[in-house]
Design a protein around this motif. Structure first.
Motif, PDB file in Angstrom:
ATOM      1  N   GLN A  29       0.875  -0.812   0.158  1.00  0.00           N
ATOM      2  CA  GLN A  29       0.061   0.088  -0.032  1.00  0.00           C
ATOM      3  C   GLN A  29       0.459   1.605   0.336  1.00  0.00           C
ATOM      4  OE1 GLN A  29      -3.351   1.467   1.069  1.00  0.00           O
ATOM      5  NE2 GLN A  29      -3.864  -0.294  -0.120  1.00  0.00           N
ATOM      6  N   LEU A  33       1.097   4.146  -3.097  1.00  0.00           N
ATOM      7  CA  LEU A  33       1.525   5.865  -2.900  1.00  0.00           C
ATOM      8  C   LEU A  33       2.096   6.345  -2.898  1.00  0.00           C
ATOM      9  CD1 LEU A  33      -0.118   5.648   0.672  1.00  0.00           C
ATOM     10  CD2 LEU A  33      -1.065   5.857  -1.181  1.00  0.00           C
ATOM     11  N   PHE A  41       8.460   9.385  -0.248  1.00  0.00           N
ATOM     12  CA  PHE A  41       7.708   8.397   0.257  1.00  0.00           C
ATOM     13  C   PHE A  41       7.949   7.632   1.161  1.00  0.00           C
ATOM     14  CE2 PHE A  41       3.637   8.941   2.544  1.00  0.00           C
ATOM     15  CZ  PHE A  41       3.401   7.567   3.160  1.00  0.00           C
ATOM     16  N   LEU A  48      11.140   6.857   9.627  1.00  0.00           N
ATOM     17  CA  LEU A  48      10.027   7.671  10.929  1.00  0.00           C
ATOM     18  C   LEU A  48       9.704   6.897  12.031  1.00  0.00           C
ATOM     19  CD1 LEU A  48       7.315   9.867   9.456  1.00  0.00           C
ATOM     20  CD2 LEU A  48       8.978  10.769  11.161  1.00  0.00           C
ATOM     21  N   SER A  86       2.170  -1.877  11.693  1.00  0.00           N
ATOM     22  CA  SER A  86       1.231  -2.167  11.398  1.00  0.00           C
ATOM     23  C   SER A  86       0.732  -0.933  10.391  1.00  0.00           C
ATOM     24  CB  SER A  86      -0.327  -2.632  12.112  1.00  0.00           C
ATOM     25  OG  SER A  86      -0.645  -2.064  12.033  1.00  0.00           O
TER      26      SER A  86
ATOM     27  N   MET B   1      -1.505   3.031 -10.679  1.00  0.00           N
ATOM     28  CA  MET B   1      -2.947   2.907  -9.600  1.00  0.00           C
ATOM     29  C   MET B   1      -3.290   4.462 -10.082  1.00  0.00           C
ATOM     30  SD  MET B   1      -2.311   4.418  -5.717  1.00  0.00           S
ATOM     31  CE  MET B   1      -1.778   5.406  -6.624  1.00  0.00           C
ATOM     32  N   VAL B  28       4.115   7.975  12.381  1.00  0.00           N
ATOM     33  CA  VAL B  28       4.129   6.925  11.270  1.00  0.00           C
ATOM     34  C   VAL B  28       2.503   7.598  10.194  1.00  0.00           C
ATOM     35  CG1 VAL B  28       3.798   4.649  10.671  1.00  0.00           C
ATOM     36  CG2 VAL B  28       5.718   6.196  12.281  1.00  0.00           C
ATOM     37  N   ASP B  29       1.485   7.175  11.454  1.00  0.00           N
ATOM     38  CA  ASP B  29       0.359   7.097  11.014  1.00  0.00           C
ATOM     39  C   ASP B  29      -0.042   8.576  10.428  1.00  0.00           C
ATOM     40  OD1 ASP B  29      -1.288   4.547  13.507  1.00  0.00           O
ATOM     41  OD2 ASP B  29       0.262   4.590  11.596  1.00  0.00           O
ATOM     42  N   LYS B  31       1.454  10.443   8.806  1.00  0.00           N
ATOM     43  CA  LYS B  31       2.625  10.625   6.855  1.00  0.00           C
ATOM     44  C   LYS B  31       1.593   9.985   6.159  1.00  0.00           C
ATOM     45  CE  LYS B  31       6.353  11.062   5.536  1.00  0.00           C
ATOM     46  NZ  LYS B  31       6.506  12.133   4.815  1.00  0.00           N
ATOM     47  N   VAL B  32       0.888   8.823   6.963  1.00  0.00           N
ATOM     48  CA  VAL B  32       0.845   7.696   6.156  1.00  0.00           C
ATOM     49  C   VAL B  32      -0.781   8.436   5.607  1.00  0.00           C
ATOM     50  CG1 VAL B  32      -0.654   5.408   5.366  1.00  0.00           C
ATOM     51  CG2 VAL B  32       1.516   5.831   6.686  1.00  0.00           C
ATOM     52  N   LYS B  35      -0.688  11.062   3.761  1.00  0.00           N
ATOM     53  CA  LYS B  35      -0.270  11.113   2.033  1.00  0.00           C
ATOM     54  C   LYS B  35      -1.526  10.433   1.630  1.00  0.00           C
ATOM     55  CE  LYS B  35       2.059  10.015  -1.633  1.00  0.00           C
ATOM     56  NZ  LYS B  35       2.371  11.344  -2.356  1.00  0.00           N
ATOM     57  N   LEU B  36      -2.394   9.319   2.277  1.00  0.00           N
ATOM     58  CA  LEU B  36      -3.730   9.193   1.851  1.00  0.00           C
ATOM     59  C   LEU B  36      -5.379   9.929   1.569  1.00  0.00           C
ATOM     60  CD1 LEU B  36      -4.290   5.884   4.004  1.00  0.00           C
ATOM     61  CD2 LEU B  36      -3.178   5.995   2.075  1.00  0.00           C
ATOM     62  N   ILE B  39      -3.586  12.240  -2.005  1.00  0.00           N
ATOM     63  CA  ILE B  39      -3.450  11.583  -2.774  1.00  0.00           C
ATOM     64  C   ILE B  39      -5.157  11.523  -3.376  1.00  0.00           C
ATOM     65  CG2 ILE B  39      -3.627   9.280  -3.346  1.00  0.00           C
ATOM     66  CD1 ILE B  39      -1.196   8.639  -4.040  1.00  0.00           C
ATOM     67  N   LYS B 131      -7.113   0.567  11.687  1.00  0.00           N
ATOM     68  CA  LYS B 131      -5.975   0.750  10.953  1.00  0.00           C
ATOM     69  C   LYS B 131      -5.399  -0.557  10.536  1.00  0.00           C
ATOM     70  CE  LYS B 131      -4.724   4.230  13.074  1.00  0.00           C
ATOM     71  NZ  LYS B 131      -3.729   5.219  14.434  1.00  0.00           N
ATOM     72  N   PRO B 132      -4.818  -0.811   9.630  1.00  0.00           N
ATOM     73  CA  PRO B 132      -4.368   0.617   8.776  1.00  0.00           C
ATOM     74  C   PRO B 132      -4.857   0.815   7.711  1.00  0.00           C
ATOM     75  CG  PRO B 132      -3.175  -1.738   8.587  1.00  0.00           C
ATOM     76  CD  PRO B 132      -3.965  -2.105   9.101  1.00  0.00           C
ATOM     77  N   VAL B 133      -4.968   2.640   7.644  1.00  0.00           N
ATOM     78  CA  VAL B 133      -6.201   2.545   6.820  1.00  0.00           C
ATOM     79  C   VAL B 133      -5.844   2.446   5.607  1.00  0.00           C
ATOM     80  CG1 VAL B 133      -6.776   4.567   5.900  1.00  0.00           C
ATOM     81  CG2 VAL B 133      -7.148   4.260   9.226  1.00  0.00           C
ATOM     82  N   LYS B 134      -6.299   2.408   4.338  1.00  0.00           N
ATOM     83  CA  LYS B 134      -6.062   1.719   3.010  1.00  0.00           C
ATOM     84  C   LYS B 134      -7.076   3.013   2.399  1.00  0.00           C
ATOM     85  CE  LYS B 134      -7.796  -2.750   2.595  1.00  0.00           C
ATOM     86  NZ  LYS B 134      -7.572  -3.843   2.879  1.00  0.00           N
ATOM     87  N   LEU B 135      -6.068   2.443   0.935  1.00  0.00           N
ATOM     88  CA  LEU B 135      -6.722   3.859   0.052  1.00  0.00           C
ATOM     89  C   LEU B 135      -7.957   3.455  -0.319  1.00  0.00           C
ATOM     90  CD1 LEU B 135      -5.627   5.986  -1.602  1.00  0.00           C
ATOM     91  CD2 LEU B 135      -5.239   4.640  -3.437  1.00  0.00           C
TER      92      LEU B 135
END
Lengths: 149, 218
Positions: A29, A33, A41, A48, A86, B1, B28-29, B31-32, B35-36, B39, B131-135
């Motif tokens: 995933q 992205l 990224f 991090l 995770s 994608m 970390v979360d 940042k993710v 981005k999600l 995008i 979680k983890p959350v996906k696109l």
């Protein structure tokens, strides 16, 4: 080693990481992205994760060295580590965290210490492997190639 | 994608991007999720705590839902387990404020606990994401939010649609005294106003497995 060989090596290496459970689909995933606007990224997120994990492992070590262990605190740190592993797909680290939390709940010192050792070990393995993989990717990019998906 | 952009589902002529406020104590979360959302063509403000989120919204005393840069917040996505103020507490504060209660709030949690899911939904959370959350989760949210925004004008804020509950009156008709009781399961719509609670409390409402997006592969 030529470009094609490097690319093949990368694909094989990456595939083995999935097979051995070091990475799971959440890592995929993250790769999906990444784009031209943000070509680093994955490396940034993983960095991090490394920083975060090292901080948490230190906190865990300290917390478990206490005379009177605060299991809630230990659990809170493990929960965070479980969450971030995770989020990047570091499956083996995540799995140890699950066991670790159970020991916290039972207030089992032996179990916690054992898990701490295990989680350190798994973390160091995945870190080494991810760094190797990033190096391979960098070599490919430097050779003018693109990273195969 | 291909990225499912929020812009894709907006009617032509509309150039508005959704502004999402993301709340999570994990670097970390954050940042993710950032981005999600980027995008998916959203503007993102990511903060590390409920307190910061309230500050941003101006709920700590200041103005309306205009953030520092004057952008209205269209959606709030918050982690559940945070030190200090939990996502649940943040949700409650938002839903109990006249200025912000209409902003949809989505809870994210690594723990798939039924009672947790239920309490969040009861307090008015739009969705509970595991979680983890996906696109794909974010894409779906974009569609839901935009559809909601589209019908808001015609429908006095009532949510249409894609709702998993048949009864969507729970936010308005739940008085504070019944805040501990779960909403009736979707089979008992329309909401008759009497919340027969005791027999419902122990049942596993079928809706939660739909609302909580588990990794059943999509």
């Amino acid at each position: 080693m030529d470009l094609v060989q490097l690319q093949r090596q990368l694909v094989e290496y990456r595939t083995s990481l999935y097979h051995e459970g070091f990475l799971d689909e959440q890592y995929t995933q993250l790769q999906e992205l990444q784009d031209e606007n943000n070509p680093d990224f994955v490396v940034e997120v993983v960095s991090l994760f490394f920083e975060d994990s090292e901080r948490l492992l230190n906190e865990l070590t300290k917390a478990l060295e206490q005379q009177s262990i605060d299991f809630k605190r230990v659990d809170a740190h493990v929960h965070q580590l479980k969450g971030s592993s995770s989020s990047i797909g570091a499956q083996r680290v995540q799995k140890v965290c699950i066991a670790f939390r159970n020991y916290c709940e039972e207030q089992n010192v032996e179990g916690c210490l054992k898990c701490l050792q295990q989680v350190r070990h798994e973390y160091s393995l995945v870190k080494t492997k991810l760094e190797s993989m990033f190096q391979l990717e960098q070599q490919i990019l430097s050779a003018g190639g693109s990273i195969p998906m | 994608m291909e990225a499912a952009a929020a812009a894709d589902v907006l009617p032509s002529g509309s150039s508005q991007e959704l502004h999402v406020l993301a709340v999570d104590d994990s670097y970390v979360d954050r940042k993710v999720i950032e981005k999600l959302l980027k995008i998916s063509s959203c503007k993102v403000t990511a903060v590390e705590s409920g307190a910061r989120a309230l500050q941003f919204l101006g709920l700590d005393g200041e103005k309306g839902s205009l953030g520092f840069d004057g952008l209205k917040v269209n959606l709030i996505m918050t982690d559940y387990s945070m030190p200090g103020m939990t996502g649940y507490e943040l949700l409650k504060k938002i839903k109990r404020s006249s200025a912000f209660r209409e902003i949809p709030v989505v809870i994210m949690s690594s723990e798939n606990i039924l009672t947790r899911i239920d309490s969040c939904l009861e307090e008015g959370a739009e969705e509970f994401l595991v979680k983890p959350v996906k696109l794909s989760d974010v894409r779906r949210l974009m569609k839901d939010c935009v559809m909601r925004g589209e019908t808001e004008g015609n429908n006095a804020g009532r949510r249409v649609d894609k709702r998993k509950f048949e009864d969507d009156n729970h936010t308005s008709s739940l008085s504070s005294s019944s805040s501990l009781t779960p909403s009736p399961p979707s089979t008992t719509a329309p909401f008759g106003g009497d919340v027969a609670t005791s027999e419902l409390v122990s049942s596993s409402p079928p809706h939660s497995s739909k609302r909580a997006k588990l990794h059943d592969g999509d």
